[in-house]
Design a protein around this motif. Structure first.
Motif: not given
Length: 132
Positions: A76-85
């Protein structure tokens, strides 16, 4: 509860990471595969409709935490997950007066309805038809 989500083509890569954070494991990266739905303006979307656990909306709208299953090397790329969120919009009551439910090319639009066909109609998306 069932949720139907329209993910714009440009957000698919990031949304896959959010799906892993909110889901059960690496296989949730396949939640958004192909942008094979289109809105009236021609924007493309990947669409997912699934049953979700109690508390899903709360988990999806609060600070994200790396899943327990995700150990080095991280999937999991957490920065990508946060951008999506940050691009995620839940339409809590899609039948409320004045609520805009249409999918948008800059947002993941999520509609909680038991009938996925009704949710798709509210999102204003239809399948891309391939020419023979």
């Amino acid at each position: 509860m069932r949720i139907t989500i329209a993910c714009p083509e440009a957000l698919i890569a990031d949304a896959r990471h959010l799906a892993m954070v909110l889901g059960y494991g690496p296989a949730d990266a396949e939640t958004y595969r192909e942008a094979n739905w289109r809105d009236a303006a021609g924007n493309l979307y990947a669409v997912a409709s699934t049953l979700v656990f109690d508390g899903f909306v709360g988990k999806a709208t609060t600070a994200l935490e790396r899943p327990d299953w995700d150990e080095e090397p991280y999937a999991v790329n957490m920065a990508a997950a946060r951008r999506s969120q940050a691009a995620l919009v839940f339409i809590a009551d899609p039948h409320a007066e004045g609520v805009v439910t249409a999918a948008r090319p800059d947002k993941l639009t999520a509609i909680p309805l038991d009938d996925p066909q009704a949710a798709l109609a509210l999102l204003g998306v239809s399948p891309v038809v391939e020419s023979p």
